[in-house]
Design a protein around this motif. Sequence first.
Motif, PDB file in Angstrom:
ATOM      1  N   VAL B   7     -16.240   9.921  65.125  1.00  0.00           N
ATOM      2  CA  VAL B   7     -15.389  11.104  65.165  1.00  0.00           C
ATOM      3  C   VAL B   7     -15.687  11.870  66.453  1.00  0.00           C
ATOM      4  CG1 VAL B   7     -14.710  13.218  63.977  1.00  0.00           C
ATOM      5  CG2 VAL B   7     -15.460  11.234  62.646  1.00  0.00           C
ATOM      6  N   ALA B   8     -14.662  12.007  67.316  1.00  0.00           N
ATOM      7  CA  ALA B   8     -14.773  12.701  68.606  1.00  0.00           C
ATOM      8  C   ALA B   8     -16.020  12.216  69.345  1.00  0.00           C
ATOM      9  CB  ALA B   8     -14.754  14.213  68.417  1.00  0.00           C
ATOM     10  N   ASP B   9     -16.744  13.145  69.962  1.00  0.00           N
ATOM     11  CA  ASP B   9     -17.935  12.790  70.736  1.00  0.00           C
ATOM     12  C   ASP B   9     -19.207  13.095  69.975  1.00  0.00           C
ATOM     13  OD1 ASP B   9     -16.765  15.451  71.182  1.00  0.00           O
ATOM     14  OD2 ASP B   9     -18.647  15.865  72.213  1.00  0.00           O
ATOM     15  N   HIS B  10     -19.103  13.645  68.744  1.00  0.00           N
ATOM     16  CA  HIS B  10     -20.307  14.234  68.158  1.00  0.00           C
ATOM     17  C   HIS B  10     -20.475  14.010  66.657  1.00  0.00           C
ATOM     18  CE1 HIS B  10     -17.956  17.657  66.519  1.00  0.00           C
ATOM     19  NE2 HIS B  10     -17.160  17.346  67.510  1.00  0.00           N
ATOM     20  N   ALA B  11     -19.802  13.033  66.076  1.00  0.00           N
ATOM     21  CA  ALA B  11     -19.989  12.842  64.634  1.00  0.00           C
ATOM     22  C   ALA B  11     -19.667  11.414  64.219  1.00  0.00           C
ATOM     23  CB  ALA B  11     -19.130  13.825  63.844  1.00  0.00           C
ATOM     24  N   MET B  12     -20.189  11.028  63.053  1.00  0.00           N
ATOM     25  CA  MET B  12     -19.915   9.725  62.461  1.00  0.00           C
ATOM     26  C   MET B  12     -19.549   9.966  60.992  1.00  0.00           C
ATOM     27  SD  MET B  12     -19.845   6.443  63.028  1.00  0.00           S
ATOM     28  CE  MET B  12     -20.908   6.009  64.389  1.00  0.00           C
ATOM     29  N   LEU B  13     -18.384   9.433  60.586  1.00  0.00           N
ATOM     30  CA  LEU B  13     -18.000   9.515  59.180  1.00  0.00           C
ATOM     31  C   LEU B  13     -18.428   8.215  58.505  1.00  0.00           C
ATOM     32  CD1 LEU B  13     -16.411  11.267  57.064  1.00  0.00           C
ATOM     33  CD2 LEU B  13     -14.445   9.814  57.568  1.00  0.00           C
ATOM     34  N   VAL B  14     -19.247   8.332  57.458  1.00  0.00           N
ATOM     35  CA  VAL B  14     -19.732   7.156  56.732  1.00  0.00           C
ATOM     36  C   VAL B  14     -18.987   7.114  55.408  1.00  0.00           C
ATOM     37  CG1 VAL B  14     -21.759   5.932  55.893  1.00  0.00           C
ATOM     38  CG2 VAL B  14     -21.996   7.561  57.779  1.00  0.00           C
ATOM     39  N   GLN B  15     -18.157   6.088  55.254  1.00  0.00           N
ATOM     40  CA  GLN B  15     -17.215   6.025  54.134  1.00  0.00           C
ATOM     41  C   GLN B  15     -17.649   4.950  53.134  1.00  0.00           C
ATOM     42  OE1 GLN B  15     -13.630   7.329  54.627  1.00  0.00           O
ATOM     43  NE2 GLN B  15     -12.862   6.529  52.699  1.00  0.00           N
ATOM     44  N   PHE B  16     -17.878   5.357  51.879  1.00  0.00           N
ATOM     45  CA  PHE B  16     -18.352   4.422  50.857  1.00  0.00           C
ATOM     46  C   PHE B  16     -17.228   3.884  49.984  1.00  0.00           C
ATOM     47  CE2 PHE B  16     -22.159   6.822  51.930  1.00  0.00           C
ATOM     48  CZ  PHE B  16     -23.095   5.800  52.069  1.00  0.00           C
ATOM     49  N   ALA B  17     -16.139   4.630  49.850  1.00  0.00           N
ATOM     50  CA  ALA B  17     -15.037   4.211  48.978  1.00  0.00           C
ATOM     51  C   ALA B  17     -13.805   4.991  49.394  1.00  0.00           C
ATOM     52  CB  ALA B  17     -15.380   4.498  47.512  1.00  0.00           C
ATOM     53  N   THR B  18     -12.649   4.653  48.789  1.00  0.00           N
ATOM     54  CA  THR B  18     -11.444   5.416  49.100  1.00  0.00           C
ATOM     55  C   THR B  18     -10.991   6.250  47.910  1.00  0.00           C
ATOM     56  OG1 THR B  18     -10.134   3.484  48.534  1.00  0.00           O
ATOM     57  CG2 THR B  18     -10.586   3.839  50.872  1.00  0.00           C
ATOM     58  N   THR B  19     -11.511   5.948  46.725  1.00  0.00           N
ATOM     59  CA  THR B  19     -11.146   6.761  45.565  1.00  0.00           C
ATOM     60  C   THR B  19     -12.415   7.349  44.936  1.00  0.00           C
ATOM     61  OG1 THR B  19     -11.204   4.798  44.169  1.00  0.00           O
ATOM     62  CG2 THR B  19      -9.050   5.457  45.011  1.00  0.00           C
ATOM     63  N   ILE B  20     -12.224   8.498  44.282  1.00  0.00           N
ATOM     64  CA  ILE B  20     -13.362   9.245  43.743  1.00  0.00           C
ATOM     65  C   ILE B  20     -14.012   8.487  42.584  1.00  0.00           C
ATOM     66  CG2 ILE B  20     -14.011  11.390  42.543  1.00  0.00           C
ATOM     67  CD1 ILE B  20     -11.750  12.785  44.071  1.00  0.00           C
ATOM     68  N   SER B  21     -15.324   8.359  42.632  1.00  0.00           N
ATOM     69  CA  SER B  21     -16.063   7.799  41.495  1.00  0.00           C
ATOM     70  C   SER B  21     -17.485   8.327  41.553  1.00  0.00           C
ATOM     71  CB  SER B  21     -16.087   6.263  41.551  1.00  0.00           C
ATOM     72  OG  SER B  21     -16.902   5.832  42.626  1.00  0.00           O
ATOM     73  N   ASP B  22     -18.166   8.307  40.402  1.00  0.00           N
ATOM     74  CA  ASP B  22     -19.567   8.732  40.383  1.00  0.00           C
ATOM     75  C   ASP B  22     -20.418   7.785  41.229  1.00  0.00           C
ATOM     76  OD1 ASP B  22     -19.556  11.092  38.886  1.00  0.00           O
ATOM     77  OD2 ASP B  22     -19.319   9.960  37.028  1.00  0.00           O
ATOM     78  N   ALA B  23     -20.051   6.499  41.235  1.00  0.00           N
ATOM     79  CA  ALA B  23     -20.841   5.523  41.988  1.00  0.00           C
ATOM     80  C   ALA B  23     -20.774   5.819  43.485  1.00  0.00           C
ATOM     81  CB  ALA B  23     -20.325   4.108  41.708  1.00  0.00           C
ATOM     82  N   ALA B  24     -19.550   6.105  43.986  1.00  0.00           N
ATOM     83  CA  ALA B  24     -19.401   6.403  45.420  1.00  0.00           C
ATOM     84  C   ALA B  24     -20.163   7.685  45.762  1.00  0.00           C
ATOM     85  CB  ALA B  24     -17.924   6.551  45.780  1.00  0.00           C
ATOM     86  N   HIS B  25     -20.057   8.686  44.882  1.00  0.00           N
ATOM     87  CA  HIS B  25     -20.731   9.948  45.172  1.00  0.00           C
ATOM     88  C   HIS B  25     -22.246   9.781  45.132  1.00  0.00           C
ATOM     89  CE1 HIS B  25     -21.662  14.359  44.649  1.00  0.00           C
ATOM     90  NE2 HIS B  25     -20.882  14.334  45.699  1.00  0.00           N
ATOM     91  N   ALA B  26     -22.737   8.893  44.271  1.00  0.00           N
ATOM     92  CA  ALA B  26     -24.180   8.637  44.225  1.00  0.00           C
ATOM     93  C   ALA B  26     -24.655   8.042  45.554  1.00  0.00           C
ATOM     94  CB  ALA B  26     -24.513   7.700  43.067  1.00  0.00           C
ATOM     95  N   GLU B  27     -23.819   7.175  46.161  1.00  0.00           N
ATOM     96  CA  GLU B  27     -24.199   6.600  47.465  1.00  0.00           C
ATOM     97  C   GLU B  27     -24.202   7.677  48.554  1.00  0.00           C
ATOM     98  OE1 GLU B  27     -23.259   2.298  48.203  1.00  0.00           O
ATOM     99  OE2 GLU B  27     -21.435   2.929  47.159  1.00  0.00           O
ATOM    100  N   VAL B  28     -23.195   8.595  48.474  1.00  0.00           N
ATOM    101  CA  VAL B  28     -23.151   9.722  49.420  1.00  0.00           C
ATOM    102  C   VAL B  28     -24.435  10.546  49.304  1.00  0.00           C
ATOM    103  CG1 VAL B  28     -22.006  11.931  49.909  1.00  0.00           C
ATOM    104  CG2 VAL B  28     -20.627   9.871  49.509  1.00  0.00           C
ATOM    105  N   LEU B  29     -24.814  10.868  48.058  1.00  0.00           N
ATOM    106  CA  LEU B  29     -26.007  11.702  47.830  1.00  0.00           C
ATOM    107  C   LEU B  29     -27.279  10.999  48.303  1.00  0.00           C
ATOM    108  CD1 LEU B  29     -25.426  13.242  44.299  1.00  0.00           C
ATOM    109  CD2 LEU B  29     -25.226  14.352  46.520  1.00  0.00           C
ATOM    110  N   ALA B  30     -27.343   9.690  48.063  1.00  0.00           N
ATOM    111  CA  ALA B  30     -28.544   8.954  48.457  1.00  0.00           C
ATOM    112  C   ALA B  30     -28.710   8.977  49.981  1.00  0.00           C
ATOM    113  CB  ALA B  30     -28.471   7.512  47.945  1.00  0.00           C
ATOM    114  N   LEU B  31     -27.603   8.754  50.703  1.00  0.00           N
ATOM    115  CA  LEU B  31     -27.709   8.787  52.170  1.00  0.00           C
ATOM    116  C   LEU B  31     -28.021  10.204  52.649  1.00  0.00           C
ATOM    117  CD1 LEU B  31     -27.572   7.285  54.845  1.00  0.00           C
ATOM    118  CD2 LEU B  31     -25.107   7.692  54.900  1.00  0.00           C
TER     119      LEU B  31
END
Lengths: 314, 219
Positions: B7-31
């Motif tokens: 993202v631009a010159d100063h960020a990275m978006l790390v994407q685990f899924a495209t739809t909302i789930s507890d599993a995807a959010h758990a991966e977000v929280l872990a990172l």
Amino acid sequence: MTRLRVAFAGPHVTVQDKGRFGMMRFGVPESGPMDRKAFAIALAALGHAADAVAIEVSLGGLTLECLEGAATFAVVGGGFIVQTGARRSGSWQIETLHAGERLVIRPGPWGSWTYLAFAGALQVARWLGSAATHGPSGLGGGRLIAGQEFEIQDTGIVVAAARPLPCPVWARPRSVVQAVLGPQDRFFAANSLEDFATRPFYLTDAYDRMGVRLRGPSLMPVGALSIPSEPILRGSVQVAGDGLATVMLADHGTTGGYPKIATVISDDLDGFAQLRPKDAVRFKLITPEDAVALTRRGARALDRYLGQFPGGSR
Amino acid sequence: MPLFRPVADHAMLVQFATTISDAAHAEVLALDQALAAAPFAGFREAIPAFVNILVDFDPTVTDHAAVEAYLRGLAGQAFQALRPTPREVPVCYEGAPDLEEVARQTGLSPDAVIAAHLSGDYKVFLYGFAPGYAYMGGLPDALRLDRKSSPVRGVPAGRVIIAGSQCLITTLSMPTGWWIIGRTPTKVLTGDAARPFLFDVGDHIRLRRITLAECEALE
């Protein structure tokens, strides 16, 4: 001590420091100056550290009365008109305001924002450790309001004579801004991506510290109506369901469910913010590698400029 | 492995899924937690969201390739997210302006709306919109409504509002198109410099019913 009274303040005239960092995860954007380079120059010109406070003046203008004492100040950014008592100058100037005199700052030939920094310590409110004003809530140093008075402590540090400051070419408005595609470009058809990269857009009057809506080709997103809310940054070019693009600026919301077609690089946002409503802007797509290189080059140019002042740094 | 989007010159978006789930959010929280425990040189901040996390960095110190390599290393370590902090929020339903309309639209009685709302197991997925607006997922299906057709201006702080599968507590006087079904003395913007925001992303929240008199005493 110096005492000042606000005789008139246009909309969006606020106290700012360099910003409130590290709290986007709690819904709090950085805020801080719309033109971060001009702000840094205004502070450095008076020998301030980079975390000091200045007043951001919008196209609405500002009039202050000096009730007591005297204050040396710098006005930096844009091409504004500055009247100090009977003396008339422009922004990019150091001057001194004396008791009984008025300081009038109003828009001149170019630019949307200018910065008024004082020698000495401006006494302002803070929120979450920062004086930066979060526009939508007014929290932080706050908006300036007619009738309000404020004090400057330690005004002993007064710069001897009025003097102009050179306006570097990179402080001018930028009508071509560089952006990196995405991160949600997958929701746009090929012709929308091509329109974004090749056609002119125009700033509208829907321009405040949160962002500016653009007029231009419709960039209708495809199948993006239900994407989960995602983080937003300063510089995100967000496209709503009506196909209109908004460039998010200092007081942006931190998350949102509209796709971002591209993100303007940080080095070009200062010059972008100095455009005015109805001005044209074109987006030039570049790689993330080039974006990093350009921002580093911009940071070196600013450092060289600040180096002319004793103790000047970002 | 997640997807990495510069993202631009100063960020990275790390994407685990495209739809909302507890599993995807758990991966977000872990990172998010792994990054907080071991930040890299030039790290500025991370913004966790439903299915992705944005990592912001200082481009004069590092770049996208170095950040991606570092984050791949962290994500590969299979961090377990810390146990979430359980929290309790007292809610008063008396005099809530939209309770009757929510009851009408859901076909429930006002008491059944309150019972359903109290039964939810809520989790803070992310903050957004305005300072301290913590989006709590976990609203029972029976209460899912679209937002109002136009926002109501000047909804005060301390209101409990719902829309879709989410519930949140207002922290400032702001416009909202969500349904106002309660009021709480809990302040998400705490005013405490050491802990300015009450919830961490990932916290679990249970609701407890209080009377108007109790609410006013606590406010």
